[in-house]
Design a protein around this motif. Sequence first.
Motif, short mmCIF file in Angstrom:
data_model
loop_
_atom_site.label_atom_id
_atom_site.label_comp_id
_atom_site.label_asym_id
_atom_site.label_seq_id
_atom_site.Cartn_x
_atom_site.Cartn_y
_atom_site.Cartn_z
N GLN A 1 -7.65 11.19 4.32
CA GLN A 1 -8.76 11.02 3.79
C GLN A 1 -10.13 11.09 4.61
O GLN A 1 -11.20 10.52 4.33
N PHE B 1 -4.43 6.66 5.12
CA PHE B 1 -5.88 6.06 5.14
C PHE B 1 -6.52 6.86 6.00
O PHE B 1 -7.78 6.85 5.46
N GLU C 1 -8.20 6.91 -2.35
CA GLU C 1 -7.15 5.48 -2.13
C GLU C 1 -5.76 6.24 -1.85
O GLU C 1 -5.39 7.34 -1.52
N MET C 2 -4.71 5.20 -2.28
CA MET C 2 -3.27 5.73 -1.63
C MET C 2 -2.35 5.39 -2.72
O MET C 2 -1.15 5.47 -2.30
N GLU C 3 -2.50 5.07 -3.98
CA GLU C 3 -1.64 4.65 -4.90
C GLU C 3 -1.87 5.15 -6.52
O GLU C 3 -0.75 5.56 -6.83
N SER D 1 -8.41 -1.05 -4.18
CA SER D 1 -9.87 -0.70 -3.58
C SER D 1 -9.67 0.76 -3.18
O SER D 1 -8.90 1.48 -3.06
N CYS D 2 -11.01 1.02 -2.65
CA CYS D 2 -11.00 2.70 -2.53
C CYS D 2 -12.25 2.98 -1.42
O CYS D 2 -12.95 2.33 -1.36
N GLY D 3 -12.34 4.16 -1.11
CA GLY D 3 -13.60 4.81 -0.36
C GLY D 3 -14.08 5.75 -1.50
O GLY D 3 -13.59 6.37 -2.50
N MET E 1 0.89 -1.38 0.15
CA MET E 1 -0.13 -0.11 -0.02
C MET E 1 0.85 1.33 -0.17
O MET E 1 1.87 1.36 0.61
N ARG F 1 -10.80 10.91 7.54
CA ARG F 1 -11.30 9.86 9.01
C ARG F 1 -11.11 10.76 10.04
O ARG F 1 -10.01 11.41 10.23
N1 DUR Z 1 -8.46 2.01 0.50
C1 DUR Z 1 -8.25 3.33 0.90
N2 DUR Z 1 -9.33 3.81 1.52
C2 DUR Z 1 -10.45 3.26 1.73
C3 DUR Z 1 -10.70 2.07 1.19
C4 DUR Z 1 -9.59 1.45 0.54
O1 DUR Z 1 -7.31 3.94 1.08
O2 DUR Z 1 -11.34 3.99 2.13
C5 DUR Z 1 -7.06 1.29 -0.28
C6 DUR Z 1 -5.76 1.79 -0.52
C7 DUR Z 1 -4.75 1.10 0.53
C8 DUR Z 1 -5.79 0.32 1.11
O3 DUR Z 1 -4.04 0.27 -0.71
O4 DUR Z 1 -7.02 0.35 0.40
C9 DUR Z 1 -6.18 0.74 2.51
O5 DUR Z 1 -7.06 -0.16 3.24
#
Ligand code: DUR
Length: 308
Positions: free
Chosen positions: A202, A198, A231-233, A118-120, A91, A204
């Motif tokens: 994001q 994360f 997300e983070m990438e 995956s993502c939010g 990640m 939170r």
């Molecule tokens: N991820 C997020 N945010 C979310 C859901 C998934 O960053 O809300 C992605 C990026 C990262 C990993 O690889 O999933 C963190 O759980």
Amino acid sequence: MSMTNANFPMDAEGRTYHVGIKRGELANRVLTVGDPARAITLARSLDGVDLENTPAKTIPANLFSYASHRGFLTITGTYKGVPVSIVAIGMGISMMDFFVRECRAVVDGPMLIIRLGSCGSLSDAAVGDICVPSGSYLVQRNYDFFAGDSDNASAKPYHLSKIFQADPEITKTLVKNMSAKLGDNHVWSGVNATADSFYSSQGRQDLNFVDANQDLFTELVEHEPNTMTLEMETFTLYHLAKTSTTAPLGQSQVSNGESKSKNSIRAGACMMVFAQRKTNAFITKEDVVRVEPLAGQAVFDSLVEVQL
Ligand code: DUR
């Protein structure tokens, strides 16, 4: 393992320092994921896999694989007869940087890289839906803001970068192939925001830290009204594709005084919604098991459909 060349360390076999791969082990077409378990699941869609005799969570015996000491897993085979690789990177933007640069260093010719992550979701995309971002910006904690000095009154707690674009053909192909697998109403287009945490960047809420992020969602939408995912990438992938050169390894990109304009990497991305940030819903295990292989096949279909 002993390394030579501090500028771009490689071992005697020519393996890169972190991803651990060498020339010949990686295809020009790469699907990248975060989770190594997802890489192994998706590998079941490659050619020649004996599904009956390959237990889940086991890398199919007919495929090349290499697990590095820093947590990268590379699997190479063919899909519909075309060489493809799957690389699990873990990640975050640093891992994406290791992956893109080290893979670029051991592959000849142009590359196509597609991330399935995956993502939010900040849009109406529901958990289990697929988002295909045409561009991405970076949301970075402004560390100086939190230094406790008095001179940050006008500074913002988070920096939002410019948008870097995905390859338009890859994006279009992904949307088409995802729609074919999952149905039009489960596939979303928009812009992604890649965060350096994360948590704080994001939006939170975490009472154990001062994050000054209560208004972050509003700021993201003001910055880019089409903001769809967090997300983070992906930003780092799009950014490195945009800054990739055509210079062969070791040759200066400005050898003739001009920077080369044609990029050697074309990139796209898609993500499964794991977290619905407006309703606070989180994906179930059953939904992951259902969506993951279909989304993986749609990415492989896209990787082999787009010309190098
Ligand atoms: N991820 C997020 N945010 C979310 C859901 C998934 O960053 O809300 C992605 C990026 C990262 C990993 O690889 O999933 C963190 O759980």
